[in-house]
Scaffold this active site. Structure first.
Site, short mmCIF file in Angstrom:
data_model
loop_
_atom_site.label_atom_id
_atom_site.label_comp_id
_atom_site.label_asym_id
_atom_site.label_seq_id
_atom_site.Cartn_x
_atom_site.Cartn_y
_atom_site.Cartn_z
N ASN A 1 -79.00 43.98 51.14
CA ASN A 1 -78.04 42.78 51.30
C ASN A 1 -77.80 42.21 50.25
O ASN A 1 -78.69 41.69 49.69
CB ASN A 1 -78.37 42.00 52.49
CG ASN A 1 -77.34 40.93 53.05
OD1 ASN A 1 -76.43 41.21 52.28
ND2 ASN A 1 -77.62 39.97 53.89
N SER B 1 -81.55 42.37 58.44
CA SER B 1 -80.87 42.12 57.22
C SER B 1 -79.99 42.84 56.93
O SER B 1 -79.72 43.94 56.82
CB SER B 1 -82.33 42.14 56.06
OG SER B 1 -81.56 41.93 55.08
N GLY B 2 -78.84 42.00 56.63
CA GLY B 2 -77.35 42.48 56.33
C GLY B 2 -76.38 42.88 57.37
O GLY B 2 -75.40 43.40 57.35
N THR C 1 -75.40 35.40 58.83
CA THR C 1 -74.87 34.22 57.98
C THR C 1 -73.32 33.89 58.21
O THR C 1 -73.02 32.71 58.34
CB THR C 1 -75.26 34.09 56.46
OG1 THR C 1 -76.74 34.07 56.53
CG2 THR C 1 -74.79 32.78 55.77
N GLU D 1 -87.13 43.10 58.18
CA GLU D 1 -87.06 43.70 57.14
C GLU D 1 -88.20 45.08 56.90
O GLU D 1 -89.05 44.68 57.31
CB GLU D 1 -87.39 42.80 55.72
CG GLU D 1 -86.11 41.81 55.75
CD GLU D 1 -86.07 40.88 54.35
OE1 GLU D 1 -85.33 40.46 54.26
OE2 GLU D 1 -87.15 40.87 53.91
N SER E 1 -78.36 37.99 50.71
CA SER E 1 -79.52 38.04 51.78
C SER E 1 -80.02 36.61 51.87
O SER E 1 -80.37 36.01 50.71
CB SER E 1 -80.65 38.87 51.49
OG SER E 1 -81.77 38.69 52.38
N SER E 2 -80.09 35.83 53.01
CA SER E 2 -80.80 34.71 53.24
C SER E 2 -82.15 34.52 52.75
O SER E 2 -82.79 35.53 53.79
CB SER E 2 -80.42 34.11 54.50
OG SER E 2 -78.98 33.77 54.94
N GLY F 1 -83.35 38.47 58.95
CA GLY F 1 -83.37 39.54 59.96
C GLY F 1 -84.80 40.31 59.69
O GLY F 1 -85.42 40.25 58.63
#
Length: 530
Positions: free
Chosen positions: A51, A4-5, A9, A277, A54-55, A275
């Site tokens: 993030n 994540s981050g 994206t 986590e 974050s998605s 991602g």
């Protein structure tokens, strides 16, 4: 893929631009594909501790080609984190759109939607910060409005959409208290105003919220305040999920190719999914996200190590086998039937008397001695999984409720009789039939009625299996995104953070197979022509 981050994206946006530029595609279509991003990010992204953008859903973008020109595109979304609508942890926020609305709507518009000061809402967390942040959100709100216009949302549809979002926030402030007569519950006097702001048919909603059966075994018993709050949160999550799904449907109408259906189109698909986590508190959502990443890691291993080395041996090449960190045992722990973590979760979810504690007790007894499972210590209700990317401790509270995805049956009537036209087709379109439905991946997904409660079993597994079926039918290329540091700082490369990711992703072994092997394998025809 990546943590994540790590920039998945943003990389996806750049990759889309690159492909569209290479094929000198339909410039209007290219603009549309790029312009829907602000809309998806506003409704599907949120700030987390890892993030700021974050998605909170996975998206698969299919670009469809005819004669090397992009003719259309389709978007599929997976596992939207609807629980974020009703709960966020410290340092996290709800979906961006709520903050954009507060910053972007005029005072008159807020009055129309019944919106008050954002600090009053239970579903909204986080400080609103500086004037600079507010200006940024205001600008983002305008981007969303422009994107809604471009995608083709009518003015009334946009009004309805924002009315639903405002209603969701007001609904979150409805609380419950015991009636004087024993056993029954009512909406608290202090929150009657919030109920009125959330619904036109106040009496209908009030009656529905306060008549959720306490147990599927005895549906006549009035529910506790806690179950009423669960019903309230379920309605909020469903309403938000339907709005998001509707946006995706409208986007697909806009991006659909306008070609003869008999013509066979080639395709490039790009998967941008959340991602791995590991937060201070990890819940059911993190387990689903990390399971998706485990499956993608296994998919990567399968293609890069197993298939490639098998091809070398088949052709009689001198080859020293490269070992890799195989995560099959972790997937078996999570997915095996009938005794994997998720199978046991499904089993417990089907028992009305089961609790999160009985689920954890079942895990502890079933996986004693398993190297990838660790019971929680010190009386904590939870457990740890040693994933390919490291150990994650999960808090088990809420696992059963979230896996059931329970919705009171009479909510259906609430949606169908809604005075907001948008919710009526949304509900009818998305409501599955209450039968045992076998999905095409061969997994039986249980949709069953238990005395007034519609229970959806294992939506997480269903969504993931459909996604993995797509992946295995394609010819994959892998883009590994590496997070440079854990502080969300630009221009800072933390060697240890980077090395850890290179190791657990199997990239050091990948470099070896690329260096020693044959990463480019043209056909004989391609070679001869060259």
């Amino acid at each position: 893929s990546g943590e994540s981050g790590a920039g998945k994206t943003e990389s996806t946006k750049l990759l889309l631009q690159h492909i569209m530029n290479l094929c000198k595609g339909n410039s209007q279509l290219e603009q549309r594909i790029l312009q829907v991003n602000p809309l998806l990010e506003a409704f599907g992204n949120a700030q987390t501790v890892m993030n700021d953008n974050s998605s909170r859903f996975g998206k698969y973008i299919q670009l469809r080609f005819q004669n090397n020109t992009v003719q259309g595109a389709k978007l599929s979304e997976y596992l939207l984190e609807k629980s974020r609508v009703v709960q966020q942890d410290t340092g996290e926020r709800n979906f961006h759109i709520f903050y954009y609305m507060f910053a972007g709507l005029s005072s008159e518009q807020k009055e129309i939607y019944g919106l008050l000061d954002p600090s009053l809402y239970r579903y909204i967390s986080g400080e609103f910060g500086t004037q600079e942040v507010a200006e940024h959100w205001k600008h983002k709100y305008q981007e969303v409005c422009n994107a809604l216009d471009m995608v083709g949302f009518q003015e009334q549809e946009q009004v309805d959409m924002q009315a639903i979002l405002a209603g969701v926030l007001s609904l979150g402030n409805v609380t419950f208290e015991p009636e004087e007569s024993y056993g029954s519950v009512k909406v608290s006097e202090a929150s009657r105003g919030w109920l009125k702001a959330a619904a036109v048919k106040v009496d209908v909603l009030s009656r529905l919220l306060c008549s959720v059966p306490c147990s599927p075994v005895s549906p006549s018993v009035s529910c506790s305040c806690s179950l009423c709050a669960d019903a309230r949160d379920s309605i909020a999550k469903v309403a938000y999920g339907r709005v998001f799904g509707w946006i995706v449907c409208k986007i697909n109408e806009l991006l659909a190719e306008n070609v003869d259906p008999e013509v066979e189109l080639r395709e490039i698909g790009i998967l941008d999914i959340f991602g791995f986590e590991n937060f201070a508190v990890n819940r059911f959502e993190q387990l689903c996200i990390n399971l998706a990443n485990e499956q993608l890691q296994h998919f990567f291993n399968h293609h890069i190590f197993q298939l490639e080395q098998a091809a070398y041996k088949e052709e009689g090449l001198p080859w020293e086998t490269i070992t890799f960190n195989n995560n099959e045992r972790i997937l078996n722990l999570l997915l095996a039937k009938p005794f994997g973590v998720l199978s046991l979760l499904d089993e417990q979810s089907a028992f009305p008397q089961a609790t999160d504690k009985t689920f954890v007790d079942k895990l502890n007894s079933s996986f004693k001695g398993n190297l990838h499972f660790q019971p929680a210590r010190g009386g904590v209700l939870g457990f740890s999984i040693v994933h390919y990317a490291g150990k994650v401790q999960y808090a088990a509270r809420g696992f059963l409720e979230k896996n059931r995805d329970t919705l009171p049956a009479n909510v259906r009537g609430l949606f169908i009789s809604s005075v907001t036209p948008l919710l009526i087709p949304l509900h009818i379109h998305h409501e599955p039939r209450p039968t045992l439905a076998r999905v095409k991946c061969g997994r039986e997904v249980s949709l069953l009625w238990l005395d007034g409660l519609l229970i959806f079993l294992c939506p997480c597994q269903h969504s993931l299996m459909v996604l993995m079926e797509r992946m295995y039918s394609a010819n994959p290329h892998f883009v590994r995104c590496i997070k440079p540091n854990s502080q969300k700082e630009p221009g800072v490369l933390d060697n240890q953070v980077v090395l850890l990711q290179l190791r657990y992703n199997g990239l050091l072994e990948t470099i070896r197979i690329r260096r020693d092997g044959f990463s480019w394998r043209p056909s004989f025809e391609e070679f001869a022509e060259r």
